[in-house]
Enzyme design. Sequence first.
Site, mmCIF file in Angstrom:
data_model
loop_
_atom_site.group_PDB
_atom_site.id
_atom_site.type_symbol
_atom_site.label_atom_id
_atom_site.label_comp_id
_atom_site.label_asym_id
_atom_site.label_seq_id
_atom_site.Cartn_x
_atom_site.Cartn_y
_atom_site.Cartn_z
ATOM 1 N N ASP A 28 -12.979 7.538 10.965
ATOM 2 C CA ASP A 28 -13.317 6.063 10.712
ATOM 3 C C ASP A 28 -13.938 5.775 12.277
ATOM 4 O O ASP A 28 -13.224 6.086 13.300
ATOM 5 C CB ASP A 28 -11.826 5.138 10.665
ATOM 6 C CG ASP A 28 -11.429 5.511 9.253
ATOM 7 O OD1 ASP A 28 -12.285 5.827 8.354
ATOM 8 O OD2 ASP A 28 -10.117 4.978 9.186
ATOM 9 N N GLY A 54 -9.502 8.280 5.860
ATOM 10 C CA GLY A 54 -9.464 8.545 4.637
ATOM 11 C C GLY A 54 -8.124 8.609 3.861
ATOM 12 O O GLY A 54 -7.002 9.129 4.539
ATOM 13 N N ALA A 57 -6.358 12.341 3.667
ATOM 14 C CA ALA A 57 -5.939 12.811 4.795
ATOM 15 C C ALA A 57 -4.798 11.905 5.181
ATOM 16 O O ALA A 57 -3.811 12.636 5.809
ATOM 17 C CB ALA A 57 -6.991 12.594 5.986
ATOM 18 N N ASN A 197 -1.303 -1.189 -5.604
ATOM 19 C CA ASN A 197 -0.981 -2.631 -4.765
ATOM 20 C C ASN A 197 -1.495 -3.554 -5.897
ATOM 21 O O ASN A 197 -1.970 -3.404 -7.004
ATOM 22 C CB ASN A 197 -1.662 -2.799 -3.708
ATOM 23 C CG ASN A 197 -3.099 -2.630 -3.605
ATOM 24 O OD1 ASN A 197 -3.862 -3.167 -4.637
ATOM 25 N ND2 ASN A 197 -3.588 -2.725 -2.599
ATOM 26 N N ASP A 252 0.866 -4.896 12.206
ATOM 27 C CA ASP A 252 -0.554 -4.388 11.377
ATOM 28 C C ASP A 252 -0.184 -3.690 10.405
ATOM 29 O O ASP A 252 0.351 -2.537 10.484
ATOM 30 C CB ASP A 252 -1.316 -3.331 12.528
ATOM 31 C CG ASP A 252 -2.318 -2.822 12.160
ATOM 32 O OD1 ASP A 252 -2.912 -3.117 11.153
ATOM 33 O OD2 ASP A 252 -3.113 -1.874 12.906
ATOM 34 N N ALA A 255 -2.810 1.193 6.633
ATOM 35 C CA ALA A 255 -2.038 2.506 6.532
ATOM 36 C C ALA A 255 -0.604 2.334 6.062
ATOM 37 O O ALA A 255 -0.012 3.400 5.547
ATOM 38 C CB ALA A 255 -2.089 3.311 7.528
ATOM 39 N N ALA A 256 -0.024 0.958 5.804
ATOM 40 C CA ALA A 256 1.494 0.974 5.386
ATOM 41 C C ALA A 256 1.214 1.652 3.792
ATOM 42 O O ALA A 256 2.409 2.209 3.502
ATOM 43 C CB ALA A 256 1.725 -0.489 5.402
ATOM 44 N N GLY A 257 0.460 1.187 2.977
ATOM 45 C CA GLY A 257 0.068 1.871 1.624
ATOM 46 C C GLY A 257 0.188 3.437 1.518
ATOM 47 O O GLY A 257 0.821 3.984 0.780
ATOM 48 N N ASP A 258 -0.695 3.994 2.778
ATOM 49 C CA ASP A 258 -0.548 5.189 2.746
ATOM 50 C C ASP A 258 0.986 5.902 3.259
ATOM 51 O O ASP A 258 1.308 6.998 2.677
ATOM 52 C CB ASP A 258 -1.628 6.018 3.616
ATOM 53 C CG ASP A 258 -3.142 5.412 3.264
ATOM 54 O OD1 ASP A 258 -3.162 5.463 2.007
ATOM 55 O OD2 ASP A 258 -3.969 5.287 3.969
ATOM 56 N N GLY A 293 -2.303 0.453 14.607
ATOM 57 C CA GLY A 293 -3.022 1.702 14.313
ATOM 58 C C GLY A 293 -3.007 2.042 12.796
ATOM 59 O O GLY A 293 -2.525 1.339 11.845
HETATM 60 P P1 ADP Z 1 -1.555 -1.676 0.383
HETATM 61 O O1 ADP Z 1 -1.700 -1.468 2.236
HETATM 62 O O2 ADP Z 1 -1.958 -0.372 -0.079
HETATM 63 O O3 ADP Z 1 -2.253 -2.962 -0.023
HETATM 64 P P2 ADP Z 1 0.891 -2.980 0.539
HETATM 65 O O4 ADP Z 1 0.483 -3.891 1.612
HETATM 66 O O5 ADP Z 1 1.537 -3.441 -0.796
HETATM 67 O O6 ADP Z 1 0.068 -1.761 0.476
HETATM 68 O O7 ADP Z 1 2.060 -2.308 1.593
HETATM 69 C C1 ADP Z 1 2.681 -1.070 1.247
HETATM 70 C C2 ADP Z 1 4.306 -0.951 1.245
HETATM 71 O O8 ADP Z 1 4.279 -1.106 2.888
HETATM 72 C C3 ADP Z 1 5.124 -2.108 1.007
HETATM 73 O O9 ADP Z 1 5.336 -1.971 -0.547
HETATM 74 C C4 ADP Z 1 6.128 -2.287 1.712
HETATM 75 O O10 ADP Z 1 6.815 -1.355 1.228
HETATM 76 C C5 ADP Z 1 5.270 -1.844 3.041
HETATM 77 N N1 ADP Z 1 4.915 -3.223 3.975
HETATM 78 C C6 ADP Z 1 3.848 -3.606 3.898
HETATM 79 N N2 ADP Z 1 3.609 -4.831 4.672
HETATM 80 C C7 ADP Z 1 4.914 -4.847 5.028
HETATM 81 C C8 ADP Z 1 5.532 -5.940 5.851
HETATM 82 N N3 ADP Z 1 4.833 -6.896 6.465
HETATM 83 N N4 ADP Z 1 6.745 -5.998 6.176
HETATM 84 C C9 ADP Z 1 7.686 -4.965 5.574
HETATM 85 N N5 ADP Z 1 7.028 -3.866 4.950
HETATM 86 C C10 ADP Z 1 5.722 -3.898 4.698
#
Ligand code: ADP
Length: 312
Positions: A28, A54, A57, A197, A252, A255-258, A293
């Site tokens: 990236d 990615g 990864a 999502n 931020d 990458a929360a989904g990852d 990050g």
């Molecule tokens: P993506 O990034 O793939 O769109 P999400 O935004 O649904 O996925 O986030 C994935 C997971 O990360 C959520 O199901 C939740 O568990 C967690 N998450 C994301 N954003 C937050 C937040 N602001 N506070 C708490 N948990 C979060």
Amino acid sequence: MAASPPAPPEAAVSTPPRIVVAGSANMDLVGFAGRLPRPGETVLGDDFVMTPGGKGANQAIAAARAGATCTLLGAIGSDAFGVTIKARLNASGVDTTHLRTSYGSSGVAVIMVDRAGENAILVNPGANSTFAGLSAAEVAVIADGDVLLCQQEIPPDTVVAAARAARSGGTRVILNAAPARELPAELVELVDLLVVNESEAAAITGTTEPDLAGLLTVAPRVVLTLGAEGARYADRDGRDETIPAYEVEAVDSTAAGDAFTGALAVAWGEGRDLVDAVRWANAAGAACARTVGASGSLPARADIDALAESQA
Ligand code: ADP
């Protein structure tokens, strides 16, 4: 509704679980500026960051940091980016023994971000698009795993081939259907757990509101992530539960989904009940969202456990 495929081998788990990710690896290149350039325009940037990414990864790193033995199957290019991507994976504990190097460019995402957080992204798949025709060694690695985790940044036929190898080897299959793309019809009876999502769910079912019944025609178990609202789990046995998010100061959600998906694979690979697994994955997603990050903010197991226990 389609009949359920054979029950996955819930009891056949190893400690630590063996997670095999078949997916993408990119570099990236992220440039920050006051505003995004218009076509034909040059804008002076404020900052620049280069970071391995990615979904394949990232989810492999997420799974390794969450405590699994994790192998990434995929392809990097023969350029300097490939060397850096591989070093990053190895430093994060991901087994890259079977990662292919194909002559040419690695996958690259060119990302521009303005001060309001708006972005424009160009992804060149590069080596990721050469990841096709699984070798006997790659098939054996999949068959030897507890869970195969795939996304949609590699050729669709490769995802199908990996899922078939998993099915015949008794390895459970998680498909994170991201980015949203048409699902190959052959995948429908090969996926044990679908993770999406809200926008990916809408793309699959063609509806604006989440249609869990529609998603359950694709896979017998579904997890719908809901950002700051947590996640929902549903299956063909009639379970339908919303598991609330952990409360964190989110700065931020990149990458929360990852982080969520990698941790979910680990928890399921450990033999946990899927609602418990989703709860723990929520802690991983939240732990990631409270740090700035991308792959650098994927949480370690101790951080996930600490957050999960603090709000148990
Ligand atoms: P993506 O990034 O793939 O769109 P999400 O935004 O649904 O996925 O986030 C994935 C997971 O990360 C959520 O199901 C939740 O568990 C967690 N998450 C994301 N954003 C937050 C937040 N602001 N506070 C708490 N948990 C979060």
